[in-house]
Design an enzyme around this catalytic site. Structure first.
Site, mmCIF file in Angstrom:
data_model
loop_
_atom_site.group_PDB
_atom_site.id
_atom_site.type_symbol
_atom_site.label_atom_id
_atom_site.label_comp_id
_atom_site.label_asym_id
_atom_site.label_seq_id
_atom_site.Cartn_x
_atom_site.Cartn_y
_atom_site.Cartn_z
ATOM 1 N N LYS A 37 0.483 -1.328 -0.087
ATOM 2 C CA LYS A 37 0.027 0.206 -0.414
ATOM 3 C C LYS A 37 1.103 1.842 0.288
ATOM 4 O O LYS A 37 0.526 2.018 0.000
ATOM 5 C CB LYS A 37 -1.204 -0.120 1.634
ATOM 6 C CG LYS A 37 -2.093 -0.845 0.823
ATOM 7 C CD LYS A 37 -3.122 -0.130 0.607
ATOM 8 C CE LYS A 37 -4.167 -1.119 0.163
ATOM 9 N NZ LYS A 37 -4.885 -2.149 -0.737
ATOM 10 N N LYS A 47 -2.969 -11.416 -8.975
ATOM 11 C CA LYS A 47 -4.082 -11.425 -8.801
ATOM 12 C C LYS A 47 -5.217 -11.212 -9.662
ATOM 13 O O LYS A 47 -5.144 -9.469 -9.743
ATOM 14 C CB LYS A 47 -4.517 -11.453 -7.532
ATOM 15 C CG LYS A 47 -4.675 -10.913 -7.003
ATOM 16 C CD LYS A 47 -4.885 -10.339 -4.970
ATOM 17 C CE LYS A 47 -5.177 -8.913 -4.814
ATOM 18 N NZ LYS A 47 -5.360 -8.948 -3.744
ATOM 19 N N LYS A 102 -9.156 -5.008 -7.378
ATOM 20 C CA LYS A 102 -10.368 -4.082 -7.695
ATOM 21 C C LYS A 102 -8.884 -2.780 -8.499
ATOM 22 O O LYS A 102 -9.485 -2.217 -8.972
ATOM 23 C CB LYS A 102 -10.750 -3.297 -6.507
ATOM 24 C CG LYS A 102 -11.800 -4.251 -6.115
ATOM 25 C CD LYS A 102 -12.473 -3.494 -5.111
ATOM 26 C CE LYS A 102 -13.599 -5.203 -4.955
ATOM 27 N NZ LYS A 102 -13.884 -5.509 -3.072
#
Ligand code: TRP
Length: 329
Positions: A111, A194, A197
């Site tokens: 992040k 993967k 979103k």
């Protein structure tokens, strides 16, 4: 009968990765276990703090949970932010979580890379809030996708540390769980990694036929096999992996054989995959629209869920306060 907890962040519509990684497992577990499924709207603030989007996103994910078959009669479905006890347990767990271990968490480091201008403390303590979500119901199983394994590892660590620190056997150490043997990772359509979103490489439960076809036809492949039984490249393997979840076994076999004989046309494979994906998604999409229009039903689900979740959560927090040493005068 075990206690099961899981949640998904309300940061946008659900995609097939959410469905097969987590939701499909919730649904299979809900009738035999004591299940709590929630919408992680506090967690969504770590990355999606826009007030105008918050409620709509929560409502959308709630509708999607219900459309996929989470049954409010069988499981407790609630919004994380309706259970204030979660926030209190999070605060208390923060006192036994170390900054160093939080900084080392792989998801935190990722992040930091993705949003360097908003490295808020909520991102750092994301695993602490997640641990609170889980242990507040004293859960032993947590159906999640493979990407959540590091968070479960930390949850166990905090539960163990709490027990040791206060010399109690209070919190169980919960395990990530998949109904099949292994945790599921659904790949994206962009050749690697993967479905996610933030990656923008997903098929959503709300995608219509045209959108699905367009996305699948644009999926990354390679230039095709040049020798028989050639090893699959990652992008092509990913398409076969997605097929395993939505296509019939003989369809997969047919294309695998074409591949092995160097006769495959990726265009045909994609057309078939798009069709099978649509057959899977279409009824869900319709159901999502019906449910999200039913205000009264949603209100009732949320209210009943909050009541049930708070009953369990407030019991835990009361006991935890006692263990820690808070006493009434
Ligand atoms: N971190 C999870 C995700 O990104 C969402 C989540 C929050 C969760 N709290 C949880 C999942 C507790 C399982 C249990 O999908």
């Amino acid at each position: 009968m075990e206690t099961v907890v899981s949640g998904i962040r309300s940061t946008g519509n659900l995609h097939l990765g959410n469905y097969f990684g987590a939701l499909a497992n919730f649904i299979k577990m809900q009738h035999e276990n004591n299940c709590y499924f929630f919408i992680a709207d506090y967690h969504s603030l770590t990355t999606h703090p826009t007030p105008a989007d918050l409620h709509g996103n929560v409502r959308q994910v709630l509708s999607e949970y219900l459309a996929c078959g989470i049954d409010p009669e069988a499981a407790t479905i609630y919004l994380q932010s309706d259970v204030h006890e979660v926030a209190e347990l999070y605060l208390l767990l923060n006192m036994i979580a170390y900054v160093g271990e939080l900084e080392r968490t792989t998801t935190f480091k990722e992040k930091v890379r993705l949003q360097p201008d908003n490295v808020n403390a909520g991102l750092l303590t994301y695993p602490v809030l997640m641990a609170a979500d889980i242990i507040i119901h004293k859960a032993s199983r947590v159906p999640v996708g493979k990407d959540q394994e590091p968070h479960l590892e930390m949850t166990r660590k905090f539960a163990r540390r709490f027990n040791n620190m206060y010399s109690v056997e209070y919190f169980p150490e919960p395990e990530a769980y998949n109904f099949g043997k292994e945790l599921v990772k659904i790949p994206g359509l962009d050749g690697s990694g993967k479905m996610g979103k933030s990656e923008g490489n997903g098929i959503y439960l709300t995608d219509d036929e045209k959108t699905i076809r367009k996305k699948v036809m644009a999926a990354v492949t390679d230039t095709g096999p040049v020798e028989k039984y050639q090893e699959l490249s990652e992008p092509v393997k990913n398409l076969f992996t997605i097929m395993k979840f939505v296509s019939r076994p003989d369809t997969i076999e047919y294309f695998m054989e074409k591949y092995n004989l160097c006769q495959i046309r990726y265009g045909d494979l994609k057309k078939q995959l798009a069709e099978d994906l649509n057959i899977f998604v279409e009824p869900l999409r319709k159901r999502i629209m019906e449910i999200s229009a039913d205000e009264e039903y949603l209100r009732k689900v949320v209210k009943d869920g909050a009541d049930k979740a708070r009953e369990s959560a407030s019991r835990t927090v009361r006991e935890v306060r006692e263990i820690i040493g808070f006493r009434p005068f």
